[in-house]
Design an enzyme around this catalytic site. Structure first.
Site, PDB file in Angstrom:
ATOM      1  N   ARG A 272     -36.886 -11.728 -35.897  1.00  7.63           N
ATOM      2  CA  ARG A 272     -35.758 -11.352 -34.828  1.00  7.63           C
ATOM      3  C   ARG A 272     -36.151 -10.253 -33.981  1.00  7.63           C
ATOM      4  O   ARG A 272     -35.327  -9.542 -33.665  1.00  7.63           O
ATOM      5  CB  ARG A 272     -34.453 -10.888 -35.677  1.00  7.63           C
ATOM      6  CG  ARG A 272     -34.218 -11.933 -36.741  1.00  7.63           C
ATOM      7  CD  ARG A 272     -33.285 -13.226 -35.967  1.00  7.63           C
ATOM      8  NE  ARG A 272     -32.990 -14.254 -37.231  1.00  7.63           N
ATOM      9  CZ  ARG A 272     -33.905 -15.108 -37.540  1.00  7.63           C
ATOM     10  NH1 ARG A 272     -34.988 -15.363 -36.947  1.00  7.63           N
ATOM     11  NH2 ARG A 272     -33.482 -15.859 -38.429  1.00  7.63           N
TER      12      ARG A 272
ATOM     13  N   SER B   3     -24.595 -15.026 -38.145  1.00  4.37           N
ATOM     14  CA  SER B   3     -25.150 -14.119 -39.325  1.00  4.37           C
ATOM     15  C   SER B   3     -25.014 -12.611 -38.628  1.00  4.37           C
ATOM     16  O   SER B   3     -25.714 -12.159 -37.372  1.00  4.37           O
ATOM     17  CB  SER B   3     -26.643 -14.169 -39.481  1.00  4.37           C
ATOM     18  OG  SER B   3     -26.770 -15.592 -40.172  1.00  4.37           O
TER      19      SER B   3
ATOM     20  N   GLU C 235     -27.927  -7.871 -36.836  1.00 10.45           N
ATOM     21  CA  GLU C 235     -28.841  -8.700 -35.776  1.00 10.45           C
ATOM     22  C   GLU C 235     -27.836  -8.763 -34.198  1.00 10.45           C
ATOM     23  O   GLU C 235     -28.345  -8.796 -33.340  1.00 10.45           O
ATOM     24  CB  GLU C 235     -28.646 -10.278 -36.289  1.00 10.45           C
ATOM     25  CG  GLU C 235     -29.789 -10.593 -37.180  1.00 10.45           C
ATOM     26  CD  GLU C 235     -29.694 -11.984 -37.195  1.00 10.45           C
ATOM     27  OE1 GLU C 235     -29.869 -12.798 -36.290  1.00 10.45           O
ATOM     28  OE2 GLU C 235     -30.015 -12.710 -38.482  1.00 10.45           O
TER      29      GLU C 235
END
Length: 342
Positions: A160, A229, A325
């Site tokens: 990520r 998410s 995130e």
């Protein structure tokens, strides 16, 4: 270059919270990029489809929303190269590739957002990451007003993470991505949920299963606003894992490089009894605890309060601090979640 003054961003973020920018720019050509004003780094925010953005104030900084489209395909003896405008929708791209027998992206189906946002976050799902197929990124540098081409190595991809979130943050914007897809294809069925498919599964089968799995536990943001998410899956050492497994032997984990393991953030949140939990007009989704949803709130602050509560609960139980995130944007620009002062 198309521009808008005093523009509502409610339809431009998948949490559907209210925020207004005093200037929204839509560059769609090299000439438009050359004409962009010289902003201070914190005066603006580059916005794609808003599927990974949380506006926390009623006002937002200047928004630059690139509008570069188009798909071009070339090939060599062993590979296909797919050059994609940054503003193309990612899931539409996956479908386009599969329908044209360009295989490899099927595990990344139904991930929301634009193609240009994919390398920034190094999106990933079901055992596959964007970086697995990245060939190069076409990037416009604000300071020199020139187009740079970055190869996969230069992008510094990690879980990520990418160079676009670190040293190149707000120093330019992505114009296009080029993917390298192998002509010799093999299904990646290693991830839980896909291992029920037969080894003879086609790319169409894999994409169909991925869509089925995602739709079964992830809410459609057009019906229930969310950003997918919210937290990253934490990565811990083997020593930490052994201590946790001694207490929670059923804890799922996924081995990584350098003697580390990835834990399932959704599982950790669920063990805190927060699956389906509601706070004010927001909550934790009742089918996937990794997803925070907005039932009826108009303010991003409610999402922030919920996220902080989830963080604190997981940290208290497991001594693990979850990291979001989602990009958090205030009136002054993007900030680190832990530095948010609301």
């Amino acid at each position: 270059m198309s521009t808008s003054i005093s523009y509502s961003l409610k339809s431009k973020n998948s949490f559907a919270v209210e925020a207004t920018t005093q200037q929204l720019l839509f560059p769609s050509s090299y000439e438009d990029l050359l004409a962009l004003p010289c902003f201070d780094q914190n005066e603006f925010y580059i916005l794609g489809e808003g599927s990974n953005t949380l506006f926390t104030d009623t006002t937002a900084p200047i928004i630059i929303s690139p509008n570069f489209t188009g798909i071009e395909i070339t090939e060599t003896q062993s590979s296909y190269f797919v050059k994609v405008g940054a503003s193309e929708n990612w899931h539409n791209l996956v479908q386009y590739c599969i329908s044209n027998r360009l295989y490899g992206l099927e595990n990344l189906a139904l991930i929301p957002g634009s193609a240009g946002a994919a390398p920034v976050q190094n999106i990933g799902a079901y055992g596959v990451e964007f970086s697995d197929f990245c060939f190069e990124i076409c990037w416009f540098e604000f300071e020199s007003k020139t187009v740079k081409v970055l190869n996969k190595h230069s992008c510094q991809f990690d879980y990520r993470e990418s160079i676009f979130k670190s040293s190149l943050y707000n120093k330019g914007l992505i114009i296009s991505i080029t993917l390298k897809l192998p002509k010799k294809w093999q299904a990646n069925l290693s991830y839980h949920g896909l291992n029920s498919l037969p080894s003879s599964a086609t790319a169409e089968d894999v994409m169909g299963k991925v869509i089925e799995l995602r739709e079964s536990k992830l809410p459609n943001p057009k019906k229930l606003p969310n950003a997918g998410s919210f937290f990253k899956n934490p990565i811990v050492t083997l020593v930490k894992l052994d201590k946790l497994k001694a207490i929670y032997p059923e804890m799922p984990f996924y081995p990584q490089a350098d003697k580390q393991v990835k834990l399932a953030a959704g599982w950790l949140i669920e063990q805190c009894g927060l699956k389906g939990y509601r706070m004010k007009s927001v909550g934790v989704h009742d089918k996937q605890a990794l997803v925070l949803v907005n039932y009826s709130s108009n303010t991003g602050k409610d999402i922030v309060d919920l996220a902080r509560y989830v963080q604190a609960s997981v940290n208290e139980k497991f001594a693990i601090k979850l990291q979001p995130e989602v990009k958090v944007v205030t009136a002054s620009g993007e900030v680190m979640f832990d530095n948010l002062e609301i």
